[in-house]
Design a protein around this motif. Structure first.
Motif, PDB file in Angstrom:
ATOM      1  N   ILE A  62       7.680   4.969  -3.203  1.00  0.00           N
ATOM      2  CA  ILE A  62       9.579   4.638  -4.625  1.00  0.00           C
ATOM      3  C   ILE A  62      10.181   4.298  -3.180  1.00  0.00           C
ATOM      4  O   ILE A  62      11.162   3.429  -4.066  1.00  0.00           O
ATOM      5  CB  ILE A  62       9.345   5.920  -5.005  1.00  0.00           C
ATOM      6  CG1 ILE A  62       7.859   6.523  -5.576  1.00  0.00           C
ATOM      7  CG2 ILE A  62      10.146   5.078  -6.303  1.00  0.00           C
ATOM      8  CD1 ILE A  62       7.510   5.283  -7.051  1.00  0.00           C
ATOM      9  N   PHE A 108       0.632  -1.728   0.107  1.00  0.00           N
ATOM     10  CA  PHE A 108       0.195   0.232  -0.090  1.00  0.00           C
ATOM     11  C   PHE A 108       1.227   1.158   0.422  1.00  0.00           C
ATOM     12  O   PHE A 108       1.914   1.341   0.748  1.00  0.00           O
ATOM     13  CB  PHE A 108      -0.919  -0.699   1.281  1.00  0.00           C
ATOM     14  CG  PHE A 108      -1.226   0.928   1.459  1.00  0.00           C
ATOM     15  CD1 PHE A 108      -2.294   1.688   0.887  1.00  0.00           C
ATOM     16  CD2 PHE A 108      -1.195   1.446   2.747  1.00  0.00           C
ATOM     17  CE1 PHE A 108      -3.152   2.605   1.265  1.00  0.00           C
ATOM     18  CE2 PHE A 108      -1.670   2.238   3.436  1.00  0.00           C
ATOM     19  CZ  PHE A 108      -2.954   2.891   3.172  1.00  0.00           C
ATOM     20  N   GLY A 109       1.434   1.859  -1.129  1.00  0.00           N
ATOM     21  CA  GLY A 109       2.246   3.358  -1.423  1.00  0.00           C
ATOM     22  C   GLY A 109       1.256   4.148  -1.280  1.00  0.00           C
ATOM     23  O   GLY A 109      -0.190   3.981  -2.088  1.00  0.00           O
ATOM     24  N   LEU A 110       0.854   5.184  -0.603  1.00  0.00           N
ATOM     25  CA  LEU A 110       0.943   6.636  -1.514  1.00  0.00           C
ATOM     26  C   LEU A 110       1.611   7.271  -2.195  1.00  0.00           C
ATOM     27  O   LEU A 110       0.331   7.940  -2.615  1.00  0.00           O
ATOM     28  CB  LEU A 110       0.319   7.057   0.633  1.00  0.00           C
ATOM     29  CG  LEU A 110      -0.802   6.804   1.579  1.00  0.00           C
ATOM     30  CD1 LEU A 110      -0.526   7.175   2.494  1.00  0.00           C
ATOM     31  CD2 LEU A 110      -1.710   6.609   0.921  1.00  0.00           C
ATOM     32  N   ALA A 111       2.575   7.895  -1.592  1.00  0.00           N
ATOM     33  CA  ALA A 111       2.758   8.587  -3.165  1.00  0.00           C
ATOM     34  C   ALA A 111       4.265   8.582  -2.874  1.00  0.00           C
ATOM     35  O   ALA A 111       5.175   7.858  -2.715  1.00  0.00           O
ATOM     36  CB  ALA A 111       2.427   9.975  -2.124  1.00  0.00           C
ATOM     37  N   CYS A 112       5.014   9.704  -2.634  1.00  0.00           N
ATOM     38  CA  CYS A 112       6.619   9.721  -3.684  1.00  0.00           C
ATOM     39  C   CYS A 112       7.585   8.616  -2.556  1.00  0.00           C
ATOM     40  O   CYS A 112       8.766   7.743  -2.750  1.00  0.00           O
ATOM     41  CB  CYS A 112       7.374  10.603  -3.740  1.00  0.00           C
ATOM     42  SG  CYS A 112       6.096  12.347  -3.495  1.00  0.00           S
ATOM     43  N   MET A 162      16.162  10.903  -4.994  1.00  0.00           N
ATOM     44  CA  MET A 162      14.890  10.627  -5.648  1.00  0.00           C
ATOM     45  C   MET A 162      14.481  12.220  -6.087  1.00  0.00           C
ATOM     46  O   MET A 162      13.868  12.901  -7.301  1.00  0.00           O
ATOM     47  CB  MET A 162      14.095  10.496  -4.851  1.00  0.00           C
ATOM     48  CG  MET A 162      13.637   9.065  -5.410  1.00  0.00           C
ATOM     49  SD  MET A 162      12.581   7.911  -4.171  1.00  0.00           S
ATOM     50  CE  MET A 162      10.881   9.030  -5.074  1.00  0.00           C
ATOM     51  N   LEU A 168      -4.519  11.601  -3.923  1.00  0.00           N
ATOM     52  CA  LEU A 168      -3.580  12.546  -3.754  1.00  0.00           C
ATOM     53  C   LEU A 168      -3.579  13.519  -3.539  1.00  0.00           C
ATOM     54  O   LEU A 168      -2.336  14.535  -4.487  1.00  0.00           O
ATOM     55  CB  LEU A 168      -2.269  11.410  -3.894  1.00  0.00           C
ATOM     56  CG  LEU A 168      -0.789  11.782  -3.730  1.00  0.00           C
ATOM     57  CD1 LEU A 168      -0.568  11.239  -2.555  1.00  0.00           C
ATOM     58  CD2 LEU A 168       0.264  10.756  -4.689  1.00  0.00           C
ATOM     59  N   VAL A 221      -2.277   5.525  -5.543  1.00  0.00           N
ATOM     60  CA  VAL A 221      -4.049   5.689  -5.112  1.00  0.00           C
ATOM     61  C   VAL A 221      -4.886   6.008  -5.805  1.00  0.00           C
ATOM     62  O   VAL A 221      -5.427   7.345  -5.885  1.00  0.00           O
ATOM     63  CB  VAL A 221      -4.332   6.227  -3.850  1.00  0.00           C
ATOM     64  CG1 VAL A 221      -3.886   5.854  -2.057  1.00  0.00           C
ATOM     65  CG2 VAL A 221      -3.330   7.494  -4.018  1.00  0.00           C
ATOM     66  N   TYR A 240       7.152  11.507  -9.198  1.00  0.00           N
ATOM     67  CA  TYR A 240       8.101  11.701  -7.821  1.00  0.00           C
ATOM     68  C   TYR A 240       9.865  10.904  -8.693  1.00  0.00           C
ATOM     69  O   TYR A 240      10.435  10.305  -8.206  1.00  0.00           O
ATOM     70  CB  TYR A 240       7.730  11.461  -6.809  1.00  0.00           C
ATOM     71  CG  TYR A 240       6.769  10.385  -6.741  1.00  0.00           C
ATOM     72  CD1 TYR A 240       6.585   8.832  -7.084  1.00  0.00           C
ATOM     73  CD2 TYR A 240       5.562  10.802  -5.977  1.00  0.00           C
ATOM     74  CE1 TYR A 240       5.025   8.396  -6.786  1.00  0.00           C
ATOM     75  CE2 TYR A 240       4.752  10.431  -6.022  1.00  0.00           C
ATOM     76  CZ  TYR A 240       4.026   9.358  -6.735  1.00  0.00           C
ATOM     77  OH  TYR A 240       2.927   8.236  -6.431  1.00  0.00           O
TER      78      TYR A 240
END
Ligand code: SF4
Lengths: 208, 579
Positions: free
Chosen positions: A50, A43-47, B361, B254, B232, B279
């Motif tokens: 990564i 479950f990944g939300l954002a940066c 990153m 998001l 998401v 990103y």
């Protein structure tokens, strides 16, 4: 696992039996097995997600900690890695997922956003930290935290698990635990636990 | 298309229309044409059919509070290349209604919905005008200049000290609810009935029911937490057995208010925020934003800096395409092991980024007029080794294991097909557009930086299916290698920044649009400056957001397992989709 880690030093096992017998406490055995197979929820939300992927990939290799088994379902997972910005539109789902995870469950807030809102804190759709809604065990600073920092955070979680005792942990107490009320999307995000405060503060200001 | 319009349409464009329809936008620093609202549809139709501007790249709007108007801004291009046609419609703020262009340019669909959501401009004739990033029921239209967020402090940064007299003030403490929320007066949470998304569900297409089989359509929600959605993202699909009848994407999970924050920030403060858009490709994002601001400032970038910029942008493209291919394999069901191979080289490129910028990153490496730090010879040596050794080897591996792999081919060939006409009409960009056989690449069509001097090919596909998208990505990695080889050979010495480094740049008033061919498509920044230290309007043309318009047309009629792969082949990153 080496015998030193598991045996309690007070009980000396005779030399000739050391390869067959180990003495330990239930707590230690229980925690030892638990901490080495923590399954994160996929479950990944954002940066930050990564970097989580990078940590799971070959160079940093989460598998060394027994954590490579990412589970897409909350019902099979032990730890929720909140990796990224938590938005108001997403938080009802996050709370629901948290409620669906079986005990014992842990939450790691990865990165500045999950901890406090981070660079996007002032945004109108951003929740200022996931801990406004669900309890967090480990916070990892960084934007994004490097994979090394994430590994450190996971090792910190392992330490925390090690220190828990069967007698005290909440999930072996009497009665079921209370789920967290799922927030509602209204004109803005509504935390149902704060309904009274919201009503009170939204009253029209009486003219003096 | 007549010959006259082909040769030089823009100079004499006003004369093609009855007087009063169109006029030149002659505010200082502005360009393009202002079209009367009543004639927008006719004007746009003429532009598309007679003048050849078949590709509507961007729709946005800016709010001029003092004048009491909204400018709705359109950027259209010809897919055969060339500069932009900019046209605008001005509407009063109290009567913000504009005819929708979705019937002419289907690619405007999501962008118009976004403008309705964030600006409160209604598009008459739009088939499905719902909020897109926020939820139905949200109070207000946040990008209007007079709308204030709950943690509002001042209109623009830098804010006053948050530590007056040495005591910290927390944003939360200033808010009566001790949280990032605000409610209309008289609001009672217990009486609130949340929106049941009826509009979303009822908008799904229905098929004729097969009476004899007694089947029914099944509606499935995939996401927002779903392993296949790359973050998401949510898809509402209605199924007839295994077959997809209709699909509606739902996004905004998001939505981090990039543009609102960007308009409060100073120009330079936005640079690190652009890293967090897409990103996985932060260097390209920096590039586009720097170009937009440099255009306004009229800055000339030193030669060495241009070389460094392009090297970094191309390394980003290589990295992104490896990532995209790896996760395409994930979506095909080869769970994780295969993608581990694909993202192996990514770490080495990240090492280079870390060495030059200090972060793996979030590079924040570009500055207006150059880059922030020079690149050492050792780093160039490392890039050299990568380009001549590791990456070509990896590509050979791809060829050996994937390109003719039977399973990959059967799963990908003929799936998610987009014809060239569809791809143009839907305003798709990047590998999606090119895989459909349209050789449109901003680096060639409207060259920026030093791309006009470089030798490379625009890779295109033929069939417009997933397999061709894979081939285009692999081909682009090869072209990027070719570009970097030339750059490494020729890189000159010299300064890396025009002028002195400055925290506060002076940006003259006007508008500008800077665009690059990012790994995922045309990434553009639309900026309006009023001469102050902060942008008046800051808009991002996010390629993946607009590419998603094509998801539903590609998926209809396919099997449910394929929709995962179709989405994977678009290669979305939610940070950019939702911004
Ligand atoms: S902490 Fe930084 S890297 Fe992580 S999600 Fe937030 S903005 Fe992205």
């Amino acid at each position: 696992m080496s015998p030193e880690g598991l045996s309690k030093p007070e009980y000396q096992v005779p030399q000739e039996m050391q390869n067959q017998v180990a003495l330990t406490t239930l707590d230690r055995l229980y925690n030892w097995s638990r901490k080495n197979s923590v399954w994160p929820m996929m479950f990944g939300l954002a940066c930050c997600a990564i970097e989580m992927i990078a940590a799971a990939a070959s160079r940093y290799d989460l598998a060394r900690f027994g954590m490579e088994v990412m589970r897409p379902s909350p019902r099979q997972s032990d730890v929720m890695l909140v990796s990224g910005t938590v938005t108001k539109k997403m938080i009802p789902q996050i709370v629901r997922l948290y409620n669906q995870m079986p005990e014992p469950k842990y939450v790691i807030a990865m990165g500045a956003c999950a901890t406090s809102g981070g660079p996007f804190k002032e945004g109108y759709n951003v929740v200022a930290g996931v801990d406004k809604f669900i309890p967090v065990d480990v916070y990892i600073p960084g934007c994004p935290p490097t994979p090394q920092a994430l590994l450190h955070g996971l090792m910190t979680l392992q330490k925390k698990i090690e220190g828990q005792s069967l007698k005290e942990v909440s999930w072996y107490q009497k009665g079921p635990g209370e789920p967290i009320p799922v927030p509602v999307l209204g004109p803005d995000l509504i935390d149902m636990r704060k309904a009274a405060v919201i009503r009170e503060n939204s009253q029209p200001v009486a003219d003096a | 298309m007549t010959e006259a319009t082909l040769v030089n349409p823009l100079e004499t464009l006003v004369e093609h229309f009855p007087s009063g329809w169109v006029k030149k936008d002659d505010r200082p620093g502005y360009s393009g044409f202002i079209v009367e609202r009543e004639h927008l549809l006719d004007f746009a139709r003429a532009m598309r059919d007679d003048f050849g501007f078949d590709y509507l790249s961007m729709v946005t709007a800016s709010d001029y509070l003092a004048e009491g108007i909204f400018d709705v801004v359109y950027y259209a291009y010809k897919t055969i290349g060339g500069p932009a046609l900019v046209f605008k419609v001005q509407v009063p703020r109290e009567d913000a209604v504009v005819p929708s262009l979705v019937a002419l340019y289907p690619g405007a669909d999501f962008q118009e919905r976004e403008l309705w959501d964030l600006m409160g401009i209604r598009f008459e004739g739009h088939p499905d005008l719902r909020r897109i990033l926020m939820w139905e029921g949200f109070e207000g239209h946040p990008l209007r200049k007079d709308w204030k967020e709950p943690f509002y402090e001042e209109d623009v940064k830098p804010f006053k000290s948050r530590w007056p007299e040495g005591k910290p003030i927390h944003a939360d403490d200033r808010n009566p609810f001790n949280d990032n929320v605000q409610y209309p007066t008289g609001f009672d949470p217990e009486r609130w009935v949340p929106e049941a998304e009826t509009l979303l569900y009822s908008g799904l297409q229905q098929t004729a029911h097969y009476e004899e089989f007694k089947t029914d359509e099944l509606i499935v929600n995939m996401g927002p937490q779903h392993p296949s959605t790359h973050g998401v993202f949510r898809m509402v699909v209605s199924l007839q057995g295994e077959k997809i009848v209709d699909l509606k994407p739902v996004m905004g999970y998001l939505h981090r208010n990039h543009e609102k924050i960007g308009e409060r920030n100073t120009f330079l403060q936005n640079m690190p925020f652009t890293d967090r858009l897409d990103y996985t490709t932060s260097m390209s994002n920096n590039f586009a934003y720097a170009l937009a601001v440099e255009k306004l400032m009229g800055l000339q970038v030193p030669e060495r800096a241009e070389y460094i910029r392009v090297i970094m942008a191309e390394l980003t493209r290589i990295m992104n395409h490896f990532f995209a291919t790896g996760f395409l394999l994930n979506d095909l069901g080869v769970y994780f092991t295969a993608s581990l191979y694909a993202i192996e080289e990514r770490e080495l490129i990240l090492d280079i980024f870390e060495e030059v910028s200090g972060s793996r990153m979030m590079c924040n490496y570009f500055r207006f007029g150059g880059v922030v730090r020079d690149v050492s010879d050792e780093v160039l040596k490392k890039i050299h080794n990568l380009i001549y050794d590791r990456i070509p080897r990896k590509l050979d591996q791809f060829d050996a294991y994937l390109t003719n792999n039977e399973i990959l081919r059967t799963r990908c060939e003929g799936v998610g097909v987009l014809t060239a006409d569809q791809a143009i009409a839907l305003s798709t960009a990047g590998p999606i557009l090119r895989a459909s056989g349209v050789p449109y690449d901003v680096r060639r069509a409207d060259p920026y930086s030093i791309y006009d001097r470089l030798d490379f090919d625009v890779v295109t596909g033929i069939h417009g299916d997933i397999y061709d998208r894979y081939l285009v990505r692999v081909g682009e990695i090869k072209e990027s290698i070719k570009i970097i080889k030339q750059l490494l050979r020729d890189i000159p010495g010299g300064p890396i920044l025009a002028g002195k480094p400055a925290y506060q740049v002076r940006v003259p008033a006007g508008e500008s649009y800077g665009r690059v061919e990012g790994p995922k498509g045309e990434l553009g920044f639309y900026i309006v400056s009023s001469g102050k230290p902060n942008p008046e309007r800051y808009h991002v043309r996010a390629p993946t957001f607009i590419n998603l318009t094509s998801l539903a047309p590609m998926s209809r009629g396919e099997k449910v397992a394929d929709v995962v792969v179709i989405l994977g082949a678009i290669d979305i990153v939610l940070g950019e989709v939702d911004r």
